[in-house]
Motif scaffolding. Structure first.
Motif, PDB file in Angstrom:
ATOM      1  N   ASN A 156     -29.583 -10.561  19.340  1.00  0.00           N
ATOM      2  CA  ASN A 156     -29.962  -8.736  19.792  1.00  0.00           C
ATOM      3  C   ASN A 156     -31.503  -8.581  20.841  1.00  0.00           C
ATOM      4  O   ASN A 156     -32.495  -9.028  19.499  1.00  0.00           O
ATOM      5  N   ARG A 158     -32.970  -5.737  21.321  1.00  0.00           N
ATOM      6  CA  ARG A 158     -33.357  -5.127  20.411  1.00  0.00           C
ATOM      7  C   ARG A 158     -34.516  -5.235  19.069  1.00  0.00           C
ATOM      8  O   ARG A 158     -35.614  -5.332  18.425  1.00  0.00           O
ATOM      9  N   THR A 210     -38.114  -0.587  23.797  1.00  0.00           N
ATOM     10  CA  THR A 210     -37.489  -1.694  23.784  1.00  0.00           C
ATOM     11  C   THR A 210     -36.412  -1.468  22.656  1.00  0.00           C
ATOM     12  O   THR A 210     -35.186  -1.269  22.707  1.00  0.00           O
ATOM     13  N   ARG A 213     -34.587   1.457  22.746  1.00  0.00           N
ATOM     14  CA  ARG A 213     -33.837   1.972  23.883  1.00  0.00           C
ATOM     15  C   ARG A 213     -32.150   1.863  23.129  1.00  0.00           C
ATOM     16  O   ARG A 213     -32.216   0.511  22.704  1.00  0.00           O
ATOM     17  N   GLY A 214     -31.340   2.390  23.426  1.00  0.00           N
ATOM     18  CA  GLY A 214     -30.111   1.995  23.290  1.00  0.00           C
ATOM     19  C   GLY A 214     -29.430   3.301  22.138  1.00  0.00           C
ATOM     20  O   GLY A 214     -30.258   3.636  21.426  1.00  0.00           O
ATOM     21  N   ASP A 215     -27.955   2.950  21.981  1.00  0.00           N
ATOM     22  CA  ASP A 215     -27.005   3.762  20.646  1.00  0.00           C
ATOM     23  C   ASP A 215     -27.599   3.682  19.577  1.00  0.00           C
ATOM     24  O   ASP A 215     -28.134   2.433  18.458  1.00  0.00           O
ATOM     25  N   SER A 216     -27.714   4.648  18.685  1.00  0.00           N
ATOM     26  CA  SER A 216     -28.108   4.248  17.150  1.00  0.00           C
ATOM     27  C   SER A 216     -27.868   5.609  16.305  1.00  0.00           C
ATOM     28  O   SER A 216     -27.555   6.603  17.038  1.00  0.00           O
ATOM     29  N   LYS A 221     -31.943   6.507  13.655  1.00  0.00           N
ATOM     30  CA  LYS A 221     -32.682   7.127  14.557  1.00  0.00           C
ATOM     31  C   LYS A 221     -33.710   7.603  13.813  1.00  0.00           C
ATOM     32  O   LYS A 221     -34.886   8.174  14.081  1.00  0.00           O
ATOM     33  N   THR A 264     -35.286  -1.557  10.182  1.00  0.00           N
ATOM     34  CA  THR A 264     -35.133  -1.014  11.930  1.00  0.00           C
ATOM     35  C   THR A 264     -34.197  -2.332  12.065  1.00  0.00           C
ATOM     36  O   THR A 264     -33.031  -2.723  12.477  1.00  0.00           O
ATOM     37  N   LEU A 268     -30.070  -2.762  12.135  1.00  0.00           N
ATOM     38  CA  LEU A 268     -29.539  -3.082  14.234  1.00  0.00           C
ATOM     39  C   LEU A 268     -28.688  -4.793  13.839  1.00  0.00           C
ATOM     40  O   LEU A 268     -27.411  -4.740  14.065  1.00  0.00           O
ATOM     41  N   ASN A 271     -25.807  -3.738  12.235  1.00  0.00           N
ATOM     42  CA  ASN A 271     -24.229  -2.847  13.380  1.00  0.00           C
ATOM     43  C   ASN A 271     -24.228  -3.677  14.677  1.00  0.00           C
ATOM     44  O   ASN A 271     -22.950  -3.463  15.165  1.00  0.00           O
TER      45      ASN A 271
END
Length: 272
Positions: A156, A158, A210, A213-216, A221, A264, A268, A271
């Motif tokens: 990933n 992120r 970076t 950046r992206g859905d959270s 968030k 985080t 991540l 998810n």
């Protein structure tokens, strides 16, 4: 007073008794777990270095304890890497990193003992340790990248950015700490080949961008917003170092960012 001396002796003894094997270490059977251990190894070595620089300035036993915690955590990660059965890296690659780590631990012990005996650090030994830390962690980073390729697993972006940001933050903390706390700060500024703080801070900017950046989800968030706020508060101190800056505030917020990045990464990965 006697209790304090005994506590210091026990902490240093704990550092001296670190060995190649760990009683509680378990082999990571996945490539992802292997990468996670290499990541923890890098972060915790810089955290130990950061704590040493503060210890060299204050001689505080609580700060000494932070050094031991950092080295122990790195040692646990190293032992898990050694015991891994994934075959991600060769025995020679892992042993090479372990030998570099042994040198770092030996230098850390010598530097701690110097501060305890004389009340101030030995500039040559501190320089040797800083350069060894950078060389060791550069090797760990190279092996991390090699492990990514060898694992042949999708990573990933992120998560990788968050891990790189955490390593960068821990590295910046150590460099900032030597400026703020070391009694030889005027003549010693860390590793001779390390990037300047302002350059590292701008690299951290890019890594953090970076990560964000992206859905959270709502929890992620909130965590990233907290990281961003803390970074905005201390960013100027890393970009433009000023002796009037309050070192313990920078340290506290930086540690908060590291904690937020660890959360985080977990979110991540969950998810993914």
């Amino acid at each position: 007073m006697e209790d304090t001396r005994l506590r210091v002796r026990s902490l240093v003894a704990a550092l001296i008794l670190l060995t190649l094997t760990s009683l509680g270490a378990r082999a990571q059977e996945t490539a992802g777990g292997f990468l996670s251990e290499l990541h923890e190894f890098r972060v915790n070595n810089y955290m130990a270095l950061d704590a040493y620089y503060r210890f060299s300035g204050n001689g505080d036993t609580d700060t000494l304890n932070e050094i031991v915690i950092g080295i122990n955590a790195a040692n646990d990660a190293m032992n898990t890497i050694i015991k891994s059965t994934t075959g991600v890296l060769s025995t020679e690659q892992i042993e090479g990193l372990n030998q570099e780590f042994d040198q770092f631990k030996a230098l850390m012990r010598s530097n701690i003992n110097d501060v305890r005996k004389t009340g101030y650090p030995d500039l040559r030994l501190v320089s040797d340790m800083a350069n060894q830390a950078l060389a060791m962690n550069n090797m760990a980073t190279d092996l991390y990248m090699a492990a990514q390729e060898s694992a042949q697993t999708e990573t990933n972006p992120r998560v990788e950015a968050a891990r790189s940001a955490a390593v960068k933050m821990a590295q910046m903390m150590a460099k900032y700490s030597v400026r703020t706390n070391s009694q030889v700060a005027q003549t010693f500024q860390g590793s001779a080949t390390e990037k300047p703080l302002d350059e590292q801070a701008r690299e951290f900017d890019q890594l953090l961008a970076t990560v964000m950046r992206g859905d959270s989800g709502s929890e992620l968030k909130e965590i990233m917003s907290d990281i961003s706020s803390k970074w905005e508060f201390i960013r100027g101190s890393y970009i433009n170092y000023n002796e009037k800056n309050v070192g313990f505030v920078i340290d506290r917020y930086s540690k908060g960012i590291l904690k937020g990045l660890a959360t985080t990464i977990t979110l991540l990965q969950g998810n993914a």
